[in-house]
Design an enzyme around this catalytic site. Structure first.
Site, PDB file in Angstrom:
ATOM      1  CD  GLU A 140      -2.809   1.261   2.469  1.00  0.00           C
ATOM      2  OE1 GLU A 140      -3.618   2.322   2.489  1.00  0.00           O
ATOM      3  OE2 GLU A 140      -2.744   0.502   3.298  1.00  0.00           O
TER       4      GLU A 140
ATOM      5  CE  LYS B  55      -6.287  -0.132   1.355  1.00  0.00           C
ATOM      6  NZ  LYS B  55      -6.986  -0.359   2.880  1.00  0.00           N
TER       7      LYS B  55
END
EC number: 4.1.2.13
Length: 364
Positions: free
Chosen positions: A188, A230
């Protein structure tokens, strides 16, 4: 150049790839329920509820007690450390509750952002120390995937080359350690929506950040088929005066991904980044209707955008738990449709679903 040492066996690779594909099966996404104790304090204070361990347990129970309707739209749930070891009112561990629905259990493993010296307020993420041992334990305790968040911000001088490189390398080290322990890493690199930059600037920065991340993952011999990404959607800064359509956001987002994310990656699970519940659903839907070829599953890993209406309906009252769970199921189903480009809109113009969930300089 010497050959890289084969870090993972064929069996390990298959396990990782199978887990990743289960999480992002068609129409499925991720519930991010991994807010730290500090983040939960902010959420609960909004509804006038004290931030105690029991209240956090009761709130997570609202989400986790959703019935089998969520099986078709939730592929994974990200837990916070505390929640991984909590039980429902009947003494059933939350991990078992989620696994019994056929949903994969995940765990947030980073230890938060810290200042990166020599930069203009930029950060890196800590938590690599002892990560291998923690991953081994989490795997035994039922977690099959993990999440690690790095944060970059857009301004005239940022993100700097140093911040991009440092965060890419930290994400790659984390991913490699997870895979050694049979855990699928969700990578992420969040570019915050703070600022007045336009869509083009966000797209440019997103491309540079993702290119650096995948170079680092390659350098660290990370098995891409056993990872998920992500990222932020490509959106204008929160203070940008120009309003863009979901179609424009979708085109910029998919273009950035096509230029940087290898097709070996099974899925991209977008963060909601302070968008309202409806906005996050409409934009995800537009992304899945984008006319460009898309070799990966494009789905959701939402926290606030799956929980805001449920939190509002619950308000800390046991009597409201059922209604709050229904609100969560509704958002999960909507995003399951959006992940397939099949969401036509709820017809609700107001209410909690339309409220912006933006928090400046959002820390988890």
């Amino acid at each position: 150049m010497p050959h890289s040492y084969p870090a993972l066996s064929a069996e390990q690779k298959k396990e990782l790839s199978d887990i990743a594909l289960r999480i992002v099966a068609p129409g499925k996404g991720i519930l991010a329920a991994d807010e730290s104790v500090g983040s939960m304090a902010k959420r609960l204070s909004q509804i006038g509820v004290e931030n105690t361990e029991e209240n956090r347990r009761l709130y997570r129970q609202v989400l986790f007690s959703a019935d089998d309707r969520v099986k078709k739209c939730i592929g994974g749930v990200i837990f916070f450390h505390e929640t991984l070891y909590q039980k429902d009112d009947n003494g059933v561990p939350f991990v078992r509750t989620i696994q019994d629905k056929g949903i994969v259990v995940g765990i947030k493993v980073d230890k938060g952002v810290v200042p990166l010296a020599g930069t203009d307020g930029e950060t890196t993420t800590q938590g690599l120390d002892g990560l291998s041992e923690r991953c081994a334990q989490y795997k035994k305790d039922g977690a099959d995937f993990a999440k690690w968040r790095c944060v970059l911000k857009i301004s005239e001088r940022t993100p700097s080359a140093l911040a991009i490189l440092e965060n890419a390398n930290v994400l790659a080290r984390y991913a490699s350690i997870c895979q050694q322990n049979g855990i699928v890493p969700i990578v992420e690199p969040e570019i915050l929506p703070d600022g007045d930059h336009d869509l083009k600037r966000c797209q440019y920065v997103t491309e540079k950040v993702l290119a650096a991340v995948y170079k680092a993952l390659s350098d660290h011999h990370v098995y891409l088929e056993g990872t998920l990404l992500k990222p932020n959607m490509v959106t204008p800064g929160h203070a940008c005066p120009i309003k863009y359509t979901p179609e424009e956001i979708a085109m910029a987002t998919v273009t950035a991904l096509r230029r940087t994310v290898p097709p070996a990656v099974p899925g991209v699970t977008f963060l909601s980044g302070g968008q309202s519940e409806e906005e996050a659903s409409f934009n995800l839907n537009a992304i899945n209707r984008c006319p460009l070829p898309r070799p990966w599953a494009l789905t959701f890993s939402y926290g606030r955008a799956l929980q805001a209406s449920a939190l509002n309906a619950w308000r800390g009252q046991r009597d409201n738990a059922g209604a709050a769970t229904e609100e969560f199921i509704k958002r999960a189903e909507v995003n399951g449709l959006a992940a397939q480009g099949k969401y036509e809109g709820s017809g609700e113009d107001g209410g909690a679903a339309a409220q912006s969930l933006y928090i400046a300089n959002h820390a988890y």
